[in-house]
Design a protein around this motif. Structure first.
Motif, short mmCIF file in Angstrom:
data_model
loop_
_atom_site.label_atom_id
_atom_site.label_comp_id
_atom_site.label_asym_id
_atom_site.label_seq_id
_atom_site.Cartn_x
_atom_site.Cartn_y
_atom_site.Cartn_z
N PRO A 30 6.13 17.82 -12.09
CA PRO A 30 6.10 19.21 -11.60
C PRO A 30 6.98 19.45 -10.38
CG PRO A 30 4.07 18.07 -10.99
CD PRO A 30 4.82 17.15 -11.91
N GLY A 31 7.40 18.39 -9.72
CA GLY A 31 8.25 18.55 -8.54
C GLY A 31 7.47 18.48 -7.25
N LEU A 32 8.21 18.40 -6.16
CA LEU A 32 7.64 18.31 -4.82
C LEU A 32 8.11 19.49 -3.99
CD1 LEU A 32 8.25 14.49 -4.23
CD2 LEU A 32 6.00 15.58 -4.42
N ALA A 33 7.25 19.95 -3.13
CA ALA A 33 7.60 21.09 -2.26
C ALA A 33 7.62 20.64 -0.82
CB ALA A 33 6.59 22.22 -2.46
N GLY A 34 8.47 19.65 -0.55
CA GLY A 34 8.53 19.10 0.80
C GLY A 34 9.25 20.03 1.76
N PRO A 35 8.96 19.88 3.04
CA PRO A 35 9.63 20.71 4.05
C PRO A 35 11.11 20.33 4.17
CG PRO A 35 8.36 18.97 5.10
CD PRO A 35 8.04 18.89 3.64
N ALA A 36 11.90 21.26 4.61
CA ALA A 36 13.33 20.99 4.80
C ALA A 36 13.51 19.96 5.91
CB ALA A 36 14.07 22.28 5.14
N LEU A 37 14.53 19.13 5.74
CA LEU A 37 14.81 18.10 6.74
C LEU A 37 15.50 18.75 7.94
CD1 LEU A 37 14.61 14.97 7.05
CD2 LEU A 37 16.99 14.89 6.32
N PRO A 38 15.02 18.52 9.16
CA PRO A 38 15.68 19.09 10.34
C PRO A 38 17.14 18.64 10.42
CG PRO A 38 13.53 18.20 10.91
CD PRO A 38 13.82 17.76 9.51
N ALA A 39 17.98 19.50 10.83
CA ALA A 39 19.42 19.20 10.87
C ALA A 39 19.72 18.01 11.77
CB ALA A 39 20.18 20.43 11.34
N GLU A 40 18.94 17.86 12.84
CA GLU A 40 19.22 16.77 13.78
C GLU A 40 18.72 15.40 13.30
OE1 GLU A 40 15.33 18.74 15.08
OE2 GLU A 40 17.31 19.33 14.29
N GLY B 112 0.81 -1.21 0.00
CA GLY B 112 0.00 0.00 0.00
C GLY B 112 0.84 1.26 0.00
N ALA B 113 1.91 1.26 0.79
CA ALA B 113 2.79 2.43 0.84
C ALA B 113 3.43 2.69 -0.51
CB ALA B 113 3.87 2.21 1.91
N MET B 114 3.75 1.63 -1.24
CA MET B 114 4.39 1.80 -2.53
C MET B 114 3.47 2.50 -3.53
SD MET B 114 7.45 0.88 -2.17
CE MET B 114 7.90 1.09 -3.89
N VAL B 115 2.16 2.34 -3.36
CA VAL B 115 1.23 3.04 -4.24
C VAL B 115 1.36 4.55 -4.02
CG1 VAL B 115 -1.19 3.38 -4.84
CG2 VAL B 115 -0.36 1.08 -4.29
N LEU B 116 1.38 4.99 -2.78
CA LEU B 116 1.53 6.41 -2.48
C LEU B 116 2.92 6.91 -2.86
CD1 LEU B 116 -0.32 6.68 0.96
CD2 LEU B 116 -1.16 7.30 -1.31
N ILE B 117 3.93 6.09 -2.64
CA ILE B 117 5.29 6.47 -3.04
C ILE B 117 5.36 6.65 -4.55
CG2 ILE B 117 7.66 5.62 -3.22
CD1 ILE B 117 7.32 4.46 -0.41
N PRO C 226 13.79 12.74 -2.56
CA PRO C 226 14.53 13.56 -1.60
C PRO C 226 14.31 13.05 -0.18
CG PRO C 226 13.33 14.94 -3.16
CD PRO C 226 12.86 13.53 -3.39
N PRO C 227 15.34 13.02 0.65
CA PRO C 227 15.20 12.50 2.02
C PRO C 227 14.10 13.18 2.81
CG PRO C 227 17.51 12.83 1.47
CD PRO C 227 16.71 13.41 0.34
N GLU C 228 13.94 14.50 2.63
CA GLU C 228 12.92 15.19 3.40
C GLU C 228 11.51 14.72 3.03
OE1 GLU C 228 14.11 17.93 -0.07
OE2 GLU C 228 15.09 16.59 1.39
N VAL C 229 11.32 14.32 1.78
CA VAL C 229 10.02 13.81 1.35
C VAL C 229 9.75 12.44 1.96
CG1 VAL C 229 8.68 13.03 -0.65
CG2 VAL C 229 10.00 15.16 -0.78
N VAL C 230 10.78 11.60 1.99
CA VAL C 230 10.62 10.26 2.54
C VAL C 230 10.33 10.33 4.04
CG1 VAL C 230 11.69 8.00 2.84
CG2 VAL C 230 12.13 9.32 0.76
#
Length: 261
Positions: free
Chosen positions: A183-193, A168-173, A210-214
Motif C-alpha cells: 500500500p505504500g508509506l506516507a513518511g515525512p519529507a526529508l529535511p533539506a539539511e 531486531g531492527a531488521m524485523v521492523l524494517i 525511501p531515505p526519509e523513511v530510513v
C-alpha cells in the motif's frame, strides 16, 4: 558438567590411549572411537561454555557488567582460572559472548512476535513486534541493561556484535519493506539539511526504502528503546500508571512516524 573438567577433556591419558589404539584403524575401530571421543569433547565444551555464561549472567545481575571477573566466575564454578581462559581468554571475550546472546535473544523475541501476528496489517504487526521486545526487556532486565544501558568502562564491542544487534531492527524494517511494496508509506519529507548518506542504515540495511523513511526509522528505533528503558529503570514511576495501554499508544504513534497507515 558435574564430575568433569577441562582437564578431563584433553588429558594426556586419552591422547596416550589414542596412540595405543592406532593399529585398530585397519578394522575401522579407531574411526568410531575417535568420533565418539570428539563428540563427547564437543558436548562437554558446549556444556561448560553454557555454565560459564550462566554464572556470568548471575554476576551481571548482582554486581553489574563493570565488575565482571573471570576469576570470580571460575571460582564459583570450581574451575581453575587457567581452565576458564581456554574458553574465554579475557573478560572482553566473555562480555562479547553475553552481548551477542542478548542481541540474538531480543531478536528472536521480535521475530516470534512478528510470526505470531501472522497476516495482520502493518500497524498491528509493528505493534506486536514492539510489544514483544518490551516483554523480553521486562523479563531480562540485566541483559537489556548490558546492551542498551550504560557502556562498560574499557570495553569496545567488536564488529561481530553488529549483525546480532541489527536483528531486531531488521524485523521492523521488514514490515516497512512489505508496506512500501504494497500500500505504500506516507513518511515525512526529508529535511533539506539532512543528506540521506548521513544515516548509514540507509545504505547498510535498507537501501531499497525511501531515505526519509530510513531516517525516521533510526529516530523511532531510539525512541522505542527510550520508552522501554524509562519503564525498566524507573523513570515512569508515579508518571505512567497503565503502562501496557500507554506503550501500545506510543508505538502506534511511532508507526505513523515512519509512514505506516
Amino acid at each position: 558438567m558435574q564430575g568433569s573438567s577441562v582437564h578431563d577433556i584433553h588429558s594426556p591419558k586419552q591422547e596416550h590411549c589414542s596412540r595405543l589404539c592406532a593399529p585398530l584403524c585397519f578394522r575401522g575401530t579407531l574411526v568410531r572411537m575417535s568420533s565418539t571421543a570428539h563428540g563427547a569433547r564437543a558436548r562437554a565444551r558446549v556444556e561448560v561454555t553454557a555454565a560459564i555464561k550462566e554464572e556470568a549472567r548471575r554476576q551481571l545481575a548482582e554486581d553489574g557488567a563493570a565488575k565482571l571477573s573471570l576469576r570470580a566466575v571460575a571460582r564459583e564454578l570450581g574451575m581453575a582460572s587457567s581452565a576458564l581462559y581456554r574458553y574465554f581468554p579475557n573478560r572482553d571475550d566473555l562480555l562479547t559472548a553475553l552481548i551477542i546472546d542478548a542481541y540474538d535473544s531480543v531478536g528472536e523475541a521480535a521475530e516470534a512476535a512478528r510470526d505470531a501476528a501472522g497476516g495482520t496489517g502493518p500497524v498491528p504487526r509493528w505493534t506486536a513486534v514492539c510489544e514483544g521486545v518490551r516483554r523480553w526487556a521486562l523479563g531480562h532486565p540485566h541483559e537489556y541493561a548490558l546492551i542498551y544501558g550504560t557502556p562498560v568502562p574499557g570495553y569496545s564491542a567488536p564488529r561481530t556484535t553488529v549483525p546480532p544487534a541489527a536483528r531486531g531492527a531488521m524485523v521492523l524494517i521488514g514490515i516497512l519493506r512489505d508496506a512500501h511494496r504494497g500500500p505504500g508509506l506516507a513518511g515525512p519529507a526529508l529535511p533539506a539539511e539532512l543528506r540521506p548518506e548521513a544515516v548509514r542504515m540507509a545504505a547498510d540495511l535498507a537501501p531499497d526504502l525511501p531515505p526519509e523513511v530510513v531516517v525516521a526509522m533510526v529516530a523511532v528505533w531510539a525512541q522505542l528503546f527510550g520508552l522501554i528503558g524509562f519503564e525498566l529503570f524507573g523513570q515512569f514511576n508515579r508518571v505512567v500508571e497503565d503502562r501496557d495501554t500507554f506503550f501500545r499508544h506510543a508505538v502506534g504513534h511511532l508507526a505513523h512516524t515512519v509512514g505506516l497507515r
